[in-house]
Design an enzyme around this catalytic site. Structure first.
Site, PDB file in Angstrom:
ATOM      1  N   LYS A 129       0.840  -1.191   0.000  1.00  0.00           N
ATOM      2  CA  LYS A 129       0.000   0.000   0.000  1.00  0.00           C
ATOM      3  C   LYS A 129       0.872   1.238   0.000  1.00  0.00           C
ATOM      4  CE  LYS A 129       0.758   2.018   3.171  1.00  0.00           C
ATOM      5  NZ  LYS A 129       2.089   2.657   3.558  1.00  0.00           N
ATOM      6  N   TYR A 138      -4.271   4.315   6.387  1.00  0.00           N
ATOM      7  CA  TYR A 138      -4.758   3.330   7.374  1.00  0.00           C
ATOM      8  C   TYR A 138      -6.039   3.821   8.044  1.00  0.00           C
ATOM      9  CZ  TYR A 138      -0.459   0.680   6.864  1.00  0.00           C
ATOM     10  OH  TYR A 138       0.563  -0.082   6.352  1.00  0.00           O
TER      11      TYR A 138
HETATM   12  P1  NAD Z   1      12.513   1.698   1.599  1.00  0.00           P
HETATM   13  O1  NAD Z   1      12.962   3.039   1.154  1.00  0.00           O
HETATM   14  O2  NAD Z   1      13.057   1.170   2.865  1.00  0.00           O
HETATM   15  O3  NAD Z   1      12.819   0.610   0.461  1.00  0.00           O
HETATM   16  C1  NAD Z   1      12.588   0.863  -0.901  1.00  0.00           C
HETATM   17  C2  NAD Z   1      13.439  -0.094  -1.742  1.00  0.00           C
HETATM   18  O4  NAD Z   1      13.193   0.218  -3.117  1.00  0.00           O
HETATM   19  C3  NAD Z   1      14.938   0.067  -1.498  1.00  0.00           C
HETATM   20  O5  NAD Z   1      15.530  -1.203  -1.454  1.00  0.00           O
HETATM   21  C4  NAD Z   1      15.418   0.845  -2.719  1.00  0.00           C
HETATM   22  O6  NAD Z   1      16.753   0.559  -3.045  1.00  0.00           O
HETATM   23  C5  NAD Z   1      14.442   0.336  -3.793  1.00  0.00           C
HETATM   24  N1  NAD Z   1      14.296   1.250  -4.914  1.00  0.00           N
HETATM   25  C6  NAD Z   1      14.298   0.889  -6.199  1.00  0.00           C
HETATM   26  N2  NAD Z   1      14.164   1.965  -6.982  1.00  0.00           N
HETATM   27  C7  NAD Z   1      14.095   3.030  -6.189  1.00  0.00           C
HETATM   28  C8  NAD Z   1      13.969   4.417  -6.421  1.00  0.00           C
HETATM   29  N3  NAD Z   1      13.884   4.927  -7.661  1.00  0.00           N
HETATM   30  N4  NAD Z   1      13.946   5.251  -5.357  1.00  0.00           N
HETATM   31  C9  NAD Z   1      13.993   4.758  -4.100  1.00  0.00           C
HETATM   32  N5  NAD Z   1      14.122   3.448  -3.824  1.00  0.00           N
HETATM   33  C10 NAD Z   1      14.175   2.588  -4.873  1.00  0.00           C
HETATM   34  O7  NAD Z   1      10.933   1.728   1.600  1.00  0.00           O
HETATM   35  P2  NAD Z   1       9.937   0.808   2.428  1.00  0.00           P
HETATM   36  O8  NAD Z   1       9.612   1.480   3.706  1.00  0.00           O
HETATM   37  O9  NAD Z   1      10.431  -0.577   2.457  1.00  0.00           O
HETATM   38  O10 NAD Z   1       8.611   0.931   1.520  1.00  0.00           O
HETATM   39  C11 NAD Z   1       8.405   0.137   0.358  1.00  0.00           C
HETATM   40  C12 NAD Z   1       6.903   0.020   0.097  1.00  0.00           C
HETATM   41  O11 NAD Z   1       6.300  -0.615   1.214  1.00  0.00           O
HETATM   42  C13 NAD Z   1       6.164   1.334  -0.082  1.00  0.00           C
HETATM   43  O12 NAD Z   1       5.116   1.179  -0.987  1.00  0.00           O
HETATM   44  C14 NAD Z   1       5.576   1.612   1.298  1.00  0.00           C
HETATM   45  O13 NAD Z   1       4.433   2.421   1.272  1.00  0.00           O
HETATM   46  C15 NAD Z   1       5.287   0.218   1.760  1.00  0.00           C
HETATM   47  N6  NAD Z   1       5.320   0.093   3.230  1.00  0.00           N
HETATM   48  C16 NAD Z   1       4.310  -0.576   3.822  1.00  0.00           C
HETATM   49  C17 NAD Z   1       4.327  -0.750   5.190  1.00  0.00           C
HETATM   50  C18 NAD Z   1       3.260  -1.574   5.843  1.00  0.00           C
HETATM   51  O14 NAD Z   1       3.148  -1.528   7.045  1.00  0.00           O
HETATM   52  N7  NAD Z   1       2.504  -2.337   5.086  1.00  0.00           N
HETATM   53  C19 NAD Z   1       5.353  -0.218   5.959  1.00  0.00           C
HETATM   54  C20 NAD Z   1       6.400   0.447   5.312  1.00  0.00           C
HETATM   55  C21 NAD Z   1       6.358   0.602   3.935  1.00  0.00           C
END
Ligand code: NAD
Length: 426
Positions: free
Chosen positions: A171, A256
């Site tokens: 999400k 949420y």
């Molecule tokens: P994050 O920044 O920790 O990880 C993102 C990953 O994508 C990294 O490994 C990065 O290297 C990669 N990536 C590839 N192309 C990229 C670009 N152009 N710019 C930036 N990063 C790039 O993010 P996250 O917190 O893991 O979030 C990822 C997804 O998960 C998002 O959609 C976020 O909304 C979702 N999320 C959901 C929850 C939940 O509780 N369900 C919690 C956190 C994040």
């Protein structure tokens, strides 16, 4: 009288012929009393079970989990090895019963090789973003789980569907409703399932709130109050870039509040109103918003008042005020620490009860739900339509904030129209 084990002698063993005592003959030491069936348990219907060893007054311990053998679990490919994947999802697979990670997709070969080794994933099942499409040839991968910045969800969901894989997507589903619709249509056309990872709809305390409200036992709900706030650090991260995030606090964490209010009631709002606030001169909020306060009015008359911010200390709480009581779920939207309290009249008194449910990993529950849907060919509880609807509502909220006026929405005839059957968490 305290319970006493029978004294164990060879003659006694032969004389009694009891199952528990005979087990002892093959046990580690003949000098020790053998285990009773209460302690060894038994295998029934493919799972190990133990009789309740606790007294009547206490709740029985949860039965041991009954995971499928690894070779029978549904294989998942994780796309994006960021914080959510490494801190929550891959560890959660350790608690899954029906799913296992079998492939990784990452732009960082060094990180991918290390994570693959940590989780027993074959080096040949590690892909870069460029060669992601080769995943079509990997029969172990049944589901592709997209865990990238929001602005990249569309591309990878479309590519996964083209590869003939079922898709789970973090999400918010996308950057806007047009992208979300395209993703749903692509998965439908490819004949693959699409689930949006709304983990709170699988979290047991949140499910209990839904059950309590819908049971009608506490009368009609008048207000839902939902808050999801946190503070943010450096501006050099994708969450502050509109092209990658789609928006600020609203799609990231305010979602949420919106999704939970809808899930509790099973209705869709017919009117929404929002105000957006940004601190003056903070470069982080040049492209996306910091704070949103919003209201949703549902056809039954229930009002949801919601607040989300990237600039207020962490607070992730939910309260429902009903005719005959209130329900308070502290940390409703957090990964852990949910505390459920329910208040109602009891004679001349006000009773406030704390309900303690067994602790379960909500990420493992949602991943297992998708695995079951794939194995049993069922529609996920939170399919693509659920994500499309949230995007339509967020667009109405932004429009309201822009114009300063409420936005009216057409009534939706059916309840839970955007959801599949409720998850079976037995
Ligand atoms: P994050 O920044 O920790 O990880 C993102 C990953 O994508 C990294 O490994 C990065 O290297 C990669 N990536 C590839 N192309 C990229 C670009 N152009 N710019 C930036 N990063 C790039 O993010 P996250 O917190 O893991 O979030 C990822 C997804 O998960 C998002 O959609 C976020 O909304 C979702 N999320 C959901 C929850 C939940 O509780 N369900 C919690 C956190 C994040």
């Amino acid at each position: 009288m305290p319970f006493e084990f029978p004294r164990l002698t060879r003659r006694g063993l032969i004389a009694t012929g009891s199952a528990g005592l005979l087990t002892a003959a093959a046990g580690p030491s003949l000098a020790m009393p053998g285990p009773s069936p209460v302690d060894t348990g038994s295998v029934q219907g493919g799972r190990v079970t133990f009789p309740n060893w606790r007294g009547e007054a206490d709740r029985p311990s949860a039965p041991p989990p009954a995971p499928l053998p690894p070779s029978e679990r549904v294989g998942f490919a994780i796309v994006g090895l960021g914080r959510l994947s490494l801190e929550e999802l891959l560890p959660a697979f350790g608690e899954c019963k029906r799913a296992r990670p079998v492939a990784l997709v990452s732009g960082s070969p060094e990180k991918a090789a290390l994570v693959a080794a940590q989780h027993g994933i074959k080096p040949s099942s590690v892909y870069s973003y460029a060669d992601f499409d080769r995943i079509a040839e990997n029969p172990e991968v049944r589901v592709v789980y997209v865990v990238l910045p929001n602005g990249l969800h569309r591309e990878y969901v479309l590519r996964a569907a083209k590869a003939g894989k079922h898709v789970m997507c973090e999400k918010p589903m996308a950057n806007n409703s047009a992208e979300a619709r395209e993703m749903t249509a692509a998965c439908d056309a490819a004949g693959v399932k699409l689930m949006i990872a709304y983990r709170c709809q699988y979290e047991p305390n949140n499910r209990e709130v839904i059950r309590l409200v819908r049971s009608g036992a506490m009368g009609a709900p008048r207000f839902i109050e939902a808050t999801n706030t946190q503070t943010m650090g450096t501006g050099d991260q994708w969450r502050f870039r509109k092209a990658l995030a789609g928006g600020g606090a609203l799609p990231d964490i305010g979602l949420y509040c919106l999704n939970t209010a809808r899930a509790i009631l099973g209705e869709e709002p017919v009117e929404v109103f929002a105000r957006v606030f940004n601190p003056d001169g903070d470069p982080r909020y040049r492209e996306v918003e910091e704070t949103v306060s919003f209201m949703l009015r549902f056809p039954s008359g229930t009002i949801a008042n919601c607040a989300t911010s990237y600039g207020a200390h962490e607070s992730k709480d939910l309260r429902v005020r009903l005719e005959k009581g209130w329900i308070n779920l502290e940390n409703a939207f957090a990964y852990e620490g949910q505390r459920l309290r329910v208040a109602h009249r009891e004679g001349k008194n006000e009773a406030v009860e704390t309900i303690r449910l067994s602790q379960e990993n909500q990420f493992a529950l949602e991943i297992d739900h998708m695995a079951s849907c794939v194995a049993q060919n069922r529609t996920p509880h939170t399919p693509g339509q659920e994500g499309v609807q949230d995007h339509l509502l967020m667009e109405a909220l932004y429009k309201s904030a822009e114009t300063g006026a409420p936005v009216a929405l057409a009534p939706t005839p059916a309840r839970d129209a955007t959801r599949g059957p409720a998850p079976d968490q037995s």
